[in-house]
Design an enzyme around this catalytic site. Structure first.
Site, PDB file in Angstrom:
ATOM      1  N   GLN A   1      17.033  -0.816   2.967  1.00  0.00           N
ATOM      2  CA  GLN A   1      16.317  -1.540   4.088  1.00  0.00           C
ATOM      3  C   GLN A   1      15.871  -2.640   3.226  1.00  0.00           C
ATOM      4  O   GLN A   1      16.128  -3.003   1.918  1.00  0.00           O
ATOM      5  CB  GLN A   1      14.920  -0.514   3.483  1.00  0.00           C
TER       6      GLN A   1
ATOM      7  N   CYS B   1       7.566   2.611   0.186  1.00  0.00           N
ATOM      8  CA  CYS B   1       6.214   1.801   0.184  1.00  0.00           C
ATOM      9  C   CYS B   1       5.469   2.734  -1.105  1.00  0.00           C
ATOM     10  O   CYS B   1       4.733   2.135  -1.111  1.00  0.00           O
ATOM     11  CB  CYS B   1       5.428   2.266   1.486  1.00  0.00           C
TER      12      CYS B   1
ATOM     13  N   ARG C   1      18.215   9.940   2.849  1.00  0.00           N
ATOM     14  CA  ARG C   1      17.518  10.967   3.133  1.00  0.00           C
ATOM     15  C   ARG C   1      18.956  12.046   3.879  1.00  0.00           C
ATOM     16  O   ARG C   1      19.592  11.849   3.988  1.00  0.00           O
ATOM     17  CB  ARG C   1      17.348  10.071   4.554  1.00  0.00           C
TER      18      ARG C   1
ATOM     19  N   HIS D   1       4.207  -1.975   7.572  1.00  0.00           N
ATOM     20  CA  HIS D   1       5.142  -2.044   6.957  1.00  0.00           C
ATOM     21  C   HIS D   1       6.566  -2.754   8.002  1.00  0.00           C
ATOM     22  O   HIS D   1       6.571  -2.598   9.028  1.00  0.00           O
ATOM     23  CB  HIS D   1       5.820  -0.524   6.912  1.00  0.00           C
TER      24      HIS D   1
ATOM     25  N   HIS E   1       6.135  -4.766   2.594  1.00  0.00           N
ATOM     26  CA  HIS E   1       5.172  -4.086   3.118  1.00  0.00           C
ATOM     27  C   HIS E   1       3.759  -5.307   2.310  1.00  0.00           C
ATOM     28  O   HIS E   1       4.500  -5.851   1.678  1.00  0.00           O
ATOM     29  CB  HIS E   1       5.257  -3.492   1.834  1.00  0.00           C
TER      30      HIS E   1
ATOM     31  N   ASP F   1      13.192  -4.279   2.951  1.00  0.00           N
ATOM     32  CA  ASP F   1      12.339  -3.885   3.558  1.00  0.00           C
ATOM     33  C   ASP F   1      10.828  -4.549   2.726  1.00  0.00           C
ATOM     34  O   ASP F   1      11.052  -5.139   2.133  1.00  0.00           O
ATOM     35  CB  ASP F   1      11.173  -1.975   2.384  1.00  0.00           C
TER      36      ASP F   1
ATOM     37  N   LYS G   1       2.215  -0.145  16.879  1.00  0.00           N
ATOM     38  CA  LYS G   1       2.820  -0.525  15.725  1.00  0.00           C
ATOM     39  C   LYS G   1       4.055  -1.754  17.228  1.00  0.00           C
ATOM     40  O   LYS G   1       3.219  -1.470  18.397  1.00  0.00           O
ATOM     41  CB  LYS G   1       4.073  -0.305  15.621  1.00  0.00           C
TER      42      LYS G   1
HETATM   43 ZN   LIG Z   1       6.780   1.208   4.274  1.00  0.00          ZN
END
Ligand SMILES: [Zn+2]
Length: 486
Positions: free
Chosen positions: A236, A189, A218, A365, A240, A238, A319
């Site tokens: 991911q 992000c 991680r 996200h 945004h 991912d 969420k």
């Molecule tokens: Zn994010």
């Protein structure tokens, strides 16, 4: 000599008195063969002990830095318990993605030299991963999401602004170099927000939709690591989306609709939970209302059932969590669609509205597959390694009955390869064995050609009737394109 060394070490391990528990010991010998396993097991049996060697492999002794053999075993009080355990173990193994991955040469995790939780994908594993990436790229095209790329490391300044430095530090890999603190990214992000900020944005630019197939790192507890499903390096899909509050409903509707089409492809059932404003929330109360109404409207518009988790949202926004059930009745939390009122403020992200006033956007996200690695582990286990045709590393294997049909079979393979099908011919071994191997290696479609097929220009597909070459070609190509069954 090797066996004696092992026996004495093994004796000590077992003298600790524990039974029916997997354990390992290191011994300084040459690499072990399967023959050594059985010799060791029978030697031990003579002495009244019952052990099963599960695996052995090279490992580096931490203190001496010398290579040793690490032997994994389990021990029992009697033969009956040992047999029962062995049988159950074999059955379990067949459905374990770690075993399937190694067996089929798709991927492996190598704790020594490399480290834990860092899977290596082999060429066939990469085909699966790329197949998933292609799928999400198609989703992105429909959503209007644009791919970007961001680096794996950055100064910790970035993680200080995002708050990860303070709240997520124990899970991040960080180090100091030339008097500066650096970190490997655990999320994307903050970097995506830098791309947004690079040029001033107006209301006309929104929604800005970024996507990245990004590997993040991680530091999970090493005891919790598991094959591809719990790792240190995960990739991911991912996303945004940076939008104004009025765009929440429209964007979220499209995202959920895209996600459920992906679940359908894998035969997943799903359930949706909407988590709303917690007591200690931040941000404007009106914004919370607009956002929550937007999410509810999206779900209603799609006609999907959902449950409400009142007060369970993050302090920075509501969420939607989507859980999927695989065909082994296991639930996985795959997709989270998180609204965020906090990061835009933190990173001073703005856009100019119709009246020329500066406004703060909202961030969505989300990731549909979540982690590509974990998703692979789910789909591999749910059918014991058998993947749908479009994703299978080997889509077509052609087996000529004898040498006489090899030319025809090779011609067919070449033609199919030319059309983009992952096809191969296997000629070594008896037909029966080749058919069994094909099954074991999870080849999607196995075809046999004999004289009859050569003469009729046809192909005999296992589990189906014989079809003409043209018919076969059309059907398999269509199935791959549609991501449907053949
Ligand atoms: Zn994010």
């Amino acid at each position: 000599m090797k066996i004696e060394k092992l026996l004495s070490k093994l004796g000590k391990v077992l003298d600790s008195g524990e039974r029916e528990e997997m354990k390992w010991f290191d011994v300084d010998t040459a690499p072990l063969t399967k023959d050594d396993y059985s010799k060791l097991e029978s030697n031990f049996k003579e002495a009244g002990g019952f052990v099963k060697i599960i695996n052995a492999g090279s490992s580096l002794n931490k203190d001496t830095k010398k290579e040793v053999q690490r032997v994994w075993l389990v021990s029992f009080k009697n033969q009956k318990d040992l047999d029962k355990w062995s049988q159950e173990f074999e059955e379990k193994k067949k459905k374990d993605h770690r075993y399937i991955g190694e067996q089929l040469d798709w991927f492996h995790v190598q704790e020594d030299i490399l480290g834990p939780g860092l899977p290596l994908l082999h060429p066939k594993g990469m085909i699966i991963r790329n197949g998933l990436i292609d799928l999400i790229r198609e989703v992105n095209a429909k959503l209007g999401a644009e791919e970007i790329w961001t680096p794996h490391i950055s100064r910790c300044d970035l993680w200080k602004i995002s708050g990860h430095y303070e709240h997520y530090k124990n899970k991040m890999f960080m180090w100091e170099q030339d008097g500066e603190e650096w970190g490997i990214k655990a999320m994307n992000c903050p970097m995506h927000f830098q791309v947004y900020r690079f040029k001033p944005k107006s209301y006309k630019d929104l929604p800005v939709r970024y996507a990245e197939f990004a590997t993040v790192y991680r530091k999970e507890q090493s005891g919790e690591l598991h094959g591809l499903s719990r790792v240190w390096s995960l990739t991911q899909d991912d996303h945004h989306f940076i939008i104004n509050p009025d765009q929440i409903e429209g964007e979220v509707t499209k995202i959920i609709d895209a996600a459920r089409k992906v679940y359908d492809l894998f035969g997943f059932e799903y359930k949706i939970k909407l988590a709303t404003k917690p007591e200690d929330s931040m941000g404007d109360a009106k914004l919370w209302d607009v956002a929550q109404d937007g999410l509810k409207n999206a779900l209603t518009k799609l006609g999907v059932e959902y449950s409400l988790n009142e007060g369970d949202g993050s302090f920075y926004g509501p969420k939607i969590d989507i859980y999927v059930k695989d065909n082994m009745a296991r639930w996985w939390q795959l997709t989270t669609i998180q609204l965020d009122f906090f990061m835009p403020d933190n990173f001073k992200m703005v856009y100019t509205d119709e009246k020329g006033k500066q406004q703060m956007p909202v961030v969505i996200h989300f990731a549909i597959l979540g982690s590509l690695e974990r998703f692979m582990s789910i789909i591999i286990e749910q059918n014991a390694g058998r993947l749908p045709l479009w994703l299978a590393p080997v889509q077509l294997r052609v087996l000529p009955i004898s040498e006489a049909q090899e030319e025809y079979a090779q011609g067919l393979v070449n033609e199919m390869r030319g059309l983009g099908v992952r096809a191969e011919m296997v000629t070594e071994g008896t037909l029966g064995k080749r058919i069994r191997n094909s099954e074991m290696e999870k080849v999607a479609v196995t075809a046999v050609v004999g004289d009859k097929e050569v003469q009729a220009n046809s192909i005999s597909v296992r589990g189906k009737e014989t079809m003409t070459r043209e018919d076969f070609k059309e059907k398999i190509l269509l199935a791959i394109m549609d991501r449907s069954d053949f």
